[in-house]
Design an enzyme around this catalytic site. Structure first.
Site, PDB file in Angstrom:
ATOM      1  N   GLY A  57       0.815  -1.210   0.000  1.00 21.07           N
ATOM      2  CA  GLY A  57       0.000   0.000   0.000  1.00 21.07           C
ATOM      3  C   GLY A  57       0.846   1.255   0.000  1.00 21.07           C
ATOM      4  O   GLY A  57       2.023   1.222  -0.369  1.00 21.07           O
ATOM      5  N   LEU A  79       0.512   3.693  -2.034  1.00 22.73           N
ATOM      6  CA  LEU A  79       0.909   3.570  -3.442  1.00 22.73           C
ATOM      7  C   LEU A  79       1.407   4.895  -4.015  1.00 22.73           C
ATOM      8  O   LEU A  79       0.964   5.970  -3.620  1.00 22.73           O
ATOM      9  CB  LEU A  79      -0.285   3.062  -4.262  1.00 22.73           C
ATOM     10  CG  LEU A  79      -0.855   1.712  -3.811  1.00 22.73           C
ATOM     11  CD1 LEU A  79      -2.009   1.306  -4.723  1.00 22.73           C
ATOM     12  CD2 LEU A  79       0.197   0.622  -3.766  1.00 22.73           C
ATOM     13  N   GLU A  99       3.601   6.483  -7.882  1.00 21.85           N
ATOM     14  CA  GLU A  99       3.760   6.280  -9.321  1.00 21.85           C
ATOM     15  C   GLU A  99       4.568   5.002  -9.642  1.00 21.85           C
ATOM     16  O   GLU A  99       4.323   4.352 -10.658  1.00 21.85           O
ATOM     17  CB  GLU A  99       4.413   7.544  -9.913  1.00 21.85           C
ATOM     18  CG  GLU A  99       4.561   7.563 -11.417  1.00 21.85           C
ATOM     19  CD  GLU A  99       3.296   7.220 -12.200  1.00 21.85           C
ATOM     20  OE1 GLU A  99       2.184   7.621 -11.779  1.00 21.85           O
ATOM     21  OE2 GLU A  99       3.411   6.523 -13.238  1.00 21.85           O
ATOM     22  N   GLY A 100       5.503   4.660  -8.762  1.00 22.05           N
ATOM     23  CA  GLY A 100       6.281   3.432  -8.992  1.00 22.05           C
ATOM     24  C   GLY A 100       5.368   2.208  -9.026  1.00 22.05           C
ATOM     25  O   GLY A 100       5.490   1.339  -9.907  1.00 22.05           O
ATOM     26  N   HIS A 101       4.415   2.139  -8.082  1.00 17.61           N
ATOM     27  CA  HIS A 101       3.479   1.006  -8.080  1.00 17.61           C
ATOM     28  C   HIS A 101       2.615   1.019  -9.349  1.00 17.61           C
ATOM     29  O   HIS A 101       2.339  -0.021  -9.934  1.00 17.61           O
ATOM     30  CB  HIS A 101       2.549   1.080  -6.860  1.00 17.61           C
ATOM     31  CG  HIS A 101       3.241   0.923  -5.549  1.00 17.61           C
ATOM     32  ND1 HIS A 101       3.434   1.973  -4.681  1.00 17.61           N
ATOM     33  CD2 HIS A 101       3.789  -0.164  -4.940  1.00 17.61           C
ATOM     34  CE1 HIS A 101       4.063   1.544  -3.591  1.00 17.61           C
ATOM     35  NE2 HIS A 101       4.300   0.254  -3.724  1.00 17.61           N
ATOM     36  N   MET A 129      11.551   6.401  -6.296  1.00 18.89           N
ATOM     37  CA  MET A 129      10.272   6.504  -5.572  1.00 18.89           C
ATOM     38  C   MET A 129      10.162   5.378  -4.558  1.00 18.89           C
ATOM     39  O   MET A 129      10.525   4.242  -4.825  1.00 18.89           O
ATOM     40  CB  MET A 129       9.104   6.441  -6.553  1.00 18.89           C
ATOM     41  CG  MET A 129       8.978   7.704  -7.343  1.00 18.89           C
ATOM     42  SD  MET A 129       7.365   7.804  -8.133  1.00 18.89           S
ATOM     43  CE  MET A 129       7.638   9.272  -9.107  1.00 18.89           C
ATOM     44  N   GLN A 140      15.367  -8.271  -3.220  1.00 21.35           N
ATOM     45  CA  GLN A 140      14.052  -8.930  -3.100  1.00 21.35           C
ATOM     46  C   GLN A 140      13.715  -9.658  -4.406  1.00 21.35           C
ATOM     47  O   GLN A 140      13.257 -10.802  -4.393  1.00 21.35           O
ATOM     48  CB  GLN A 140      12.990  -7.880  -2.775  1.00 21.35           C
ATOM     49  CG  GLN A 140      11.553  -8.357  -2.924  1.00 21.35           C
ATOM     50  CD  GLN A 140      10.559  -7.350  -2.379  1.00 21.35           C
ATOM     51  OE1 GLN A 140      10.364  -7.283  -1.171  1.00 21.35           O
ATOM     52  NE2 GLN A 140       9.922  -6.587  -3.233  1.00 21.35           N
ATOM     53  N   GLY A 183       9.434  -4.521  -8.622  1.00 18.30           N
ATOM     54  CA  GLY A 183      10.280  -3.401  -9.042  1.00 18.30           C
ATOM     55  C   GLY A 183      11.753  -3.703  -8.841  1.00 18.30           C
ATOM     56  O   GLY A 183      12.137  -4.404  -7.901  1.00 18.30           O
TER      57      GLY A 183
HETATM   58  O1  PAF Z   1       8.093  -4.776  -1.967  1.00 24.31           O
HETATM   59  C1  PAF Z   1       7.143  -4.812  -1.166  1.00 24.31           C
HETATM   60  O2  PAF Z   1       6.307  -3.908  -1.106  1.00 24.31           O
HETATM   61  C2  PAF Z   1       6.986  -6.011  -0.232  1.00 24.31           C
HETATM   62  O3  PAF Z   1       8.217  -6.486   0.172  1.00 24.31           O
HETATM   63  C3  PAF Z   1       6.114  -7.136  -0.842  1.00 24.31           C
HETATM   64  C4  PAF Z   1       6.758  -7.717  -2.093  1.00 24.31           C
HETATM   65  C5  PAF Z   1       4.736  -6.598  -1.173  1.00 24.31           C
HETATM   66  C6  PAF Z   1       5.969  -8.287   0.164  1.00 24.31           C
HETATM   67  O4  PAF Z   1       5.354  -7.839   1.336  1.00 24.31           O
END
Ligand code: PAF
Length: 291
Positions: A31, A33, A35-37, A184, A153, A147
């Site tokens: 959440g 959120l 612009e990157g999302h 961002m 990750q 991203g």
């Molecule tokens: O990158 C994130 O926002 C979090 O690490 C994710 C991938 C939603 C997991 O909780």
């Protein structure tokens, strides 16, 4: 757009898409959120018939003393943004829905999670890998979009999907930056005015390293890291936590850039931890990466 909070309901919605032969792309988020999302959503929509999004501030990926309680939350605004962006399903579970009483199964991706961010945030990637595998199990997407800002990750999720044969294609999305170069992040909201003014030095430092990378076919890691440090050191409110040249897939340290390598950095600006990175190639500098 369906907004669902219960796993079984989300499972059923995604199963009905599968039954119709529709391709699903999934965007996991916490959440707050920005612009990157939305750029992840656009990539998802360009590749699939249906787009699902999760909003879940995952307690399992925050260590003691980290920012779980103050992590920015803006569910109403998030839902408006997702509606406008054309998401088909938003899964917003509670912590108890994801980790019910008696939950005791965790995913450990060994080795690569102990370096870089993992060295400073023990247990973080265990929480990320576990929640992503749960969400993949509920929604069973054909692909999931992550991203590149969170490069470690991304590598951890790719490794998990490969090792556990989860059958989800992992799509990497380019880093989205503010006009002054700051990557961002929902956590940028924590920065004071002065910290925000100094934070673009992180990107300038990465670009300085890219110029150094362009200058030879075998560039010592120390020279690239030194270029980054020189730029950031001029900003008194920034403290480098790490700056390392690593293999982009395994996160193993590289002594020299004689093949593509990832310069990954974490910088503290006051109490806010910012991460960023750049993919470098010897003789070329920054590598453009396709979505
Ligand atoms: O990158 C994130 O926002 C979090 O690490 C994710 C991938 C939603 C997991 O909780």
């Amino acid at each position: 757009m369906d907004v669902l909070t219960i796993s079984v309901a989300a499972m059923e919605a995604a199963a009905s898409w599968r039954a119709e032969g529709l391709v699903q792309a999934f965007v996991p988020t916490m959440g707050a959120l920005h612009e990157g999302h939305l750029s992840l959503l656009r990539i998802a929509a360009s590749r699939a018939d249906r787009v699902s999004v999760s909003i879940f501030v995952n307690p399992a990926q925050f260590g003691p003393g980290e920012d779980l309680d103050r992590y920015p939350r803006s569910p109403e605004r998030d839902l408006e943004m997702l509606e406008r962006a054309g998401a088909d399903l938003v899964f917003m579970p509670s912590a108890g829905e994801i980790y019910p009483e008696g939950f005791c199964t965790w995913i450990e991706v060994e080795g690569m999670t102990e370096r870089l961010c993992g060295a400073f945030r023990p247990g973080h990637f265990r929480g990320v890998a576990t929640v992503c595998s749960i969400l993949f199990g509920i929604l069973r997407p054909d692909m999931a979009v992550f991203g590149r800002k969170d490069a470690q990750q991304l590598a951890v999720i790719r490794r998990m999907v490969r090792d556990l044969r989860l059958g989800v294609e992992i799509v990497a999305a380019p880093i989205v930056r503010e006009p002054d170069g700051l990557a961002m992040s929902s956590r940028n909201a924590y920065l004071t005015g002065q910290e925000r003014a100094q934070a673009p030095a992180i990107h300038r430092g990465l670009m300085r390293a890219a110029s150094a990378a362009a200058g030879g076919q075998s560039v010592p890691a120390a020279a690239l890291i030194g270029s980054f440090i020189d730029e950031v050191a001029g900003q008194p409110l920034l403290r480098i936590q790490y700056a390392e040249l690593v293999d982009p897939d395994t996160m193993e340290p590289m002594q020299k850039l004689d093949r593509p390598g990832l310069l990954a950095v974490a910088v503290n600006a006051g109490s806010t931890r910012l991460i960023d990175n750049i993919l470098l190639a010897p003789g070329r500098g920054a590598l453009e990466v396709d979505p």
